[in-house]
Design a protein around this motif. Structure first.
Motif, PDB file in Angstrom:
ATOM      1  N   LEU A 213      -3.589  -1.264  -2.953  1.00  0.00           N
ATOM      2  CA  LEU A 213      -3.124  -0.476  -1.808  1.00  0.00           C
ATOM      3  C   LEU A 213      -2.492   0.847  -2.204  1.00  0.00           C
ATOM      4  O   LEU A 213      -2.757   1.877  -1.581  1.00  0.00           O
ATOM      5  CB  LEU A 213      -2.122  -1.297  -0.989  1.00  0.00           C
ATOM      6  N   ASP A 214      -1.654   0.819  -3.231  1.00  0.00           N
ATOM      7  CA  ASP A 214      -0.962   2.051  -3.607  1.00  0.00           C
ATOM      8  C   ASP A 214      -1.942   3.134  -4.021  1.00  0.00           C
ATOM      9  O   ASP A 214      -1.727   4.328  -3.738  1.00  0.00           O
ATOM     10  CB  ASP A 214       0.047   1.782  -4.732  1.00  0.00           C
ATOM     11  N   VAL A 215      -3.045   2.737  -4.642  1.00  0.00           N
ATOM     12  CA  VAL A 215      -4.037   3.714  -5.103  1.00  0.00           C
ATOM     13  C   VAL A 215      -4.883   4.224  -3.945  1.00  0.00           C
ATOM     14  O   VAL A 215      -5.038   5.439  -3.764  1.00  0.00           O
ATOM     15  CB  VAL A 215      -4.940   3.089  -6.196  1.00  0.00           C
TER      16      VAL A 215
ATOM     17  N   GLY B  89       3.036   3.397   4.847  1.00  0.00           N
ATOM     18  CA  GLY B  89       3.563   2.036   4.768  1.00  0.00           C
ATOM     19  C   GLY B  89       2.704   1.152   3.877  1.00  0.00           C
ATOM     20  O   GLY B  89       3.215   0.321   3.127  1.00  0.00           O
ATOM     21  N   GLY B  90       1.393   1.361   3.939  1.00  0.00           N
ATOM     22  CA  GLY B  90       0.501   0.627   3.051  1.00  0.00           C
ATOM     23  C   GLY B  90       0.734   0.986   1.598  1.00  0.00           C
ATOM     24  O   GLY B  90       0.787   0.111   0.713  1.00  0.00           O
ATOM     25  N   ALA B  91       0.906   2.263   1.340  1.00  0.00           N
ATOM     26  CA  ALA B  91       1.156   2.719  -0.036  1.00  0.00           C
ATOM     27  C   ALA B  91       2.445   2.123  -0.584  1.00  0.00           C
ATOM     28  O   ALA B  91       2.539   1.784  -1.775  1.00  0.00           O
ATOM     29  CB  ALA B  91       1.207   4.244  -0.073  1.00  0.00           C
ATOM     30  N   ALA B  92       3.437   1.980   0.300  1.00  0.00           N
ATOM     31  CA  ALA B  92       4.741   1.482  -0.137  1.00  0.00           C
ATOM     32  C   ALA B  92       4.697   0.007  -0.549  1.00  0.00           C
ATOM     33  O   ALA B  92       5.573  -0.463  -1.274  1.00  0.00           O
ATOM     34  CB  ALA B  92       5.769   1.668   0.993  1.00  0.00           C
ATOM     35  N   VAL B  93       3.665  -0.715  -0.123  1.00  0.00           N
ATOM     36  CA  VAL B  93       3.534  -2.122  -0.523  1.00  0.00           C
ATOM     37  C   VAL B  93       3.316  -2.228  -2.029  1.00  0.00           C
ATOM     38  O   VAL B  93       3.713  -3.204  -2.670  1.00  0.00           O
ATOM     39  CB  VAL B  93       2.390  -2.802   0.253  1.00  0.00           C
TER      40      VAL B  93
END
Length: 325
Positions: free
Chosen positions: A222-224, A263-267
């Motif tokens: 997700l972060d990528v 918010g997805g990146a923060a996961v």
């Protein structure tokens, strides 16, 4: 109050363990080594606060468990229609079916009002198996937020979250919704009864319909995928197309697209469920997360070029792997 969790994998097992610990009359439907381990050793729950074990009533045959007050369905969406007939021994005149399934739910247009009232969705309920087999009046909606995994048969590892938002299709705070909310609350779970559950369905679906297939196609976490300019743009376009559809259906989004992607990146370095299914050789949840949105685009006369393209790619990837279609 008798509660049966049908599909006691990671999420269902987590909920079942919490209910059993609280002394609820709960039973679990599972299969294979996971079921065998629960029968032999009970259900083990690993949480940040510690590890616990609880004896549970579990079976692979609903006829062993009898009629229930609530049947909480926590299977993958594509797994539900084929087992509707197997669930019938659990269902009596007053049984509530709690639909804790990802994606656009099969009951979406029940009691929505307006010209689309009663519309049925072939992508998530082929042959109207659930509409006819359960009946939409039995349904209580549920948006599932916790993350958990089956770390080994009979062992559930809770990762984060404890909220299961509930909602009647007509938005009312019914007696059955409030009673289940109270039971889940007594088990240490958050279960607010929402007057606009469809709004929450879409906010969760926003991420699932974009992040899941992109991650399965690229194998990126997700972060990528949320920070790479190219894949972020693809996800953003998919989400904007979905937003146009949802707003035509009366949905109100409490956040904007970029905040949802952030918010997805923060996961962090999380592998989405679709990527995990692909890598593990499990059937991929494509129709409920993407096909249903494409179908709603056709119903609302909304163009979905990015969703169409990504759906075509992930559907072929799933077929080539033998995990879809």
């Amino acid at each position: 109050m008798k509660i049966c969790i049908f599909g006691a994998g990671a999420i269902g097992g987590y909920m079942g363990a919490k209910l059993a610990q609280a002394g609820a009359d709960v039973s679990l439907v599972a299969r294979g080594p996971h079921l065998a381990a629960m029968k032999a050793n009970g259900l083990t729950l690993i949480e940040e606060s510690g590890t616990s074990n609880v004896s549970v009533t579990a079976s692979d045959d609903a006829a062993d468990l009898g009629v229930q007050d609530y049947v909480i369905v926590t299977l993958k969406a594509h797994s539900v229609p084929p087992v509707v007939s197997k669930m019938q021994p659990l269902i009596g005149p007053d049984t509530t079916i709690v639909s804790g399934v990802n994606g656009v739910p099969w009951w979406y247009f029940h009691k929505i009002g307006g010209p689309l009232e009663g519309t049925r969705l072939a992508t998530v309920d082929p042959g109207d198996a659930q509409w006819d087999g359960f009946g939409p009046d039995r349904v209580l909606g549920c948006v599932v937020y916790p993350a958990a995994e089956v770390s080994e048969p009979g062992v559930i590892r809770h990762i984060e979250g404890n909220r299961f938002s509930l909602g009647e299709p007509d938005g009312s705070k019914s007696e059955r919704a409030m009673a289940l909310s109270k039971a889940l609350g007594a088990a240490g779970l958050k279960a607010p009864v929402r007057p606009r559950l469809r709004d929450e369905i879409w906010v969760k679906l926003w991420g699932n319909l974009s992040f899941n297939p992109i991650s399965a196609l690229t194998h990126a976490t997700l972060d990528v995928l949320c920070t790479d300019p190219g894949t972020r743009a693809v996800a953003r376009n998919m989400m904007l197309e979905a937003q146009e559809i949802a707003e035509k259906l009366g949905v109100k989004f409490p956040i904007d697209v970029d905040r949802r992607i952030d918010g997805g990146a923060a996961v962090g370095a999380h592998r989405t469920s679709m990527l995990q299914d692909l890598e593990a050789g499990r059937p991929m949840e494509i129709d409920a997360l993407l096909g249903s949105v494409q179908e709603l685009g056709r119903i609302t006369e909304t163009q979905t070029p990015t969703i169409d393209a990504v759906l075509a790619l992930i559907a072929l990837r799933g077929r080539v792997a033998g995990l879809y279609g």
